[in-house]
Every structure is written in C-alpha cells, then in structure tokens.
Write an enzyme that holds these catalytic residues in place. Sequence first.
Site, mmCIF file in Angstrom:
data_model
loop_
_atom_site.group_PDB
_atom_site.id
_atom_site.type_symbol
_atom_site.label_atom_id
_atom_site.label_comp_id
_atom_site.label_asym_id
_atom_site.label_seq_id
_atom_site.Cartn_x
_atom_site.Cartn_y
_atom_site.Cartn_z
ATOM 1 N N HIS A 47 3.376 -25.662 -44.751
ATOM 2 C CA HIS A 47 3.833 -25.763 -43.370
ATOM 3 C C HIS A 47 4.914 -24.722 -43.099
ATOM 4 O O HIS A 47 5.426 -24.087 -44.016
ATOM 5 C CB HIS A 47 4.387 -27.161 -43.074
ATOM 6 C CG HIS A 47 3.329 -28.203 -42.905
ATOM 7 N ND1 HIS A 47 2.814 -28.901 -43.977
ATOM 8 C CD2 HIS A 47 2.678 -28.650 -41.805
ATOM 9 C CE1 HIS A 47 1.883 -29.746 -43.540
ATOM 10 N NE2 HIS A 47 1.789 -29.616 -42.232
ATOM 11 N N LYS A 57 9.897 -27.255 -41.077
ATOM 12 C CA LYS A 57 9.508 -28.648 -41.360
ATOM 13 C C LYS A 57 10.511 -29.281 -42.317
ATOM 14 O O LYS A 57 10.860 -28.684 -43.341
ATOM 15 C CB LYS A 57 8.099 -28.716 -41.942
ATOM 16 C CG LYS A 57 7.575 -30.138 -42.097
ATOM 17 C CD LYS A 57 6.086 -30.154 -42.384
ATOM 18 C CE LYS A 57 5.568 -31.582 -42.556
ATOM 19 N NZ LYS A 57 5.770 -32.404 -41.348
#
Length: 269
Positions: free
Chosen positions: A158, A162
Amino acid sequence: MTDLPGIVITGASGRMGQMLVKGISAHDKARLVGCVERSGHAWVGRDIGECMGGAPLGVIVTDDPLEAFSRAQAVIDFTAPAATVEFAALAAQARAVHVIGTTGLEAAHIAKIEAAARHAVIVRAGNMSLGVNLLVRMTQKIAAALDADWDIEVVEAHHRMKVDAPSGTALMLGRAAAEGRGVALDDAMVSGRDGITGARERGTIGFSAIRGGDIVGEHDVIFAADGERVVLRHLATDRTIFARGAIRAALWGQAQKPGHYDMMDVLGL
C-alpha cells in the site's frame, strides 16, 4: 429525485471521502445529503463541492454527525476505529445503514459494532471491491483443498501514508485461509518476521506488508509446496472500485433487516 436514498459521508476531506462524494453526486440511484468532518476542521461550515475545488453541491460540511445521520438512509464510513465505533452507535440511533470500510478495528471495537447491529443494518468489510471479495472466496476454497504441507503467505502493498499493517484486506484473506483449513487465524498467524526466526512452523499463515509511494493496493496469496506454487493476485489501480462497492452496499442495505453483514452478503457470494 428526493425519493432516492440519502447518503452521508464521514471523513469527507480524506481520499476515500472525496472519492465517495464524487461517486454519489454522479449516481442515479442515490443522493448526497451530508458530509461530516471532525470539529475544528477547516472544511466545517463550507460547501463540500467548493472545498474540493469544484462547483457548489448544496451540501455543507458539518461536525454534528447525529444531525447529519438523522436526514440520511445510509452512512458510508472510511475513518478511524474510535470514530467508527461512535458513528455506529449514532447511525443505529438514526436507523441508517452504516457501511464501514475502516480498517485497524480491534476486538473491542467490533464488539461495540456488533451491539449497534442489533438495531440497524451494518455492512463491514476490509475491502469493498468485487475482485477482492472473489479473491477471498477463492482463497478459502483453495486452502480447504490443500493440506498443511502447503505454506500460505499473504503479501500486501500500500501507499506510504497507510497507518495499519497488515491491511484489512490482508487480514480478510488470512481469515479466509484459516477458515478453509478449519483453524483460528490468531493461532496460525505469523507477521513481521525479523532476525533468526528458525524454520517455518507447519500450518502457519504468514503476512508481509510493503509500504511505499502511491500504491493503491496489491494483494497476493501464495500457496507454496515443495516443487510448486499457486499464486492468487489482486491489483487495485483506482480507488473508485472501493467507492463503487461501498455505494452498492449502502443501497443493498436498504432492504435488509438489522444485522452485521459483509460484502459477501452484498454480492451474493
């Protein structure tokens, strides 16, 4: 137009919040009736469309979630665990469908969400995309078909911003693998290996997390045995897939009885 289900977005200034505002504004089966932000946020009191750099949408950002929820048939929530728990109670009070895409929820948070689901429809998923939910189902079936001689690894990537790991989607996949094997994920999970770890223990389910750049979301489930591997992969390149799934869940929930559902229910899987 006014008979279409009204949807409120929490965390409206965030990436997913803005994506949802755009998605609902362009939707022919739903309408945007509210946007919520935390007290003191610069967008509170302003038109959401203008805040996003576009034309006015006639929806003023508020820091009063209950007032906003009282005018809605559904709430879509991609925020933080503590906020989501608060929103669950308020959405239940307003009898609005609560669609939860928040990740990082712990057992205590989920227990409070379960309590709210006795009074209203809650649809909660670590990932709202159709492709990911198909991947979850395939992971469960393959794990059920293969014995513990096949090691299972969940690898996810990600963007750098995040804050939780493993991702909610990775945990969904890990739970699916554990269910397929008939074990509890808490008993089989190995995450974040470092140093001299020794040989892998038979039957464990491993997790690895990558964070960097603007990666939207990539998930691999690797089944590895001596001499062969099976790899399942999902790549997300555009966050609109999550917005589409969340809106679909909000509309699906209109016809359901109070309870705690997930995207498998929404998609009929």
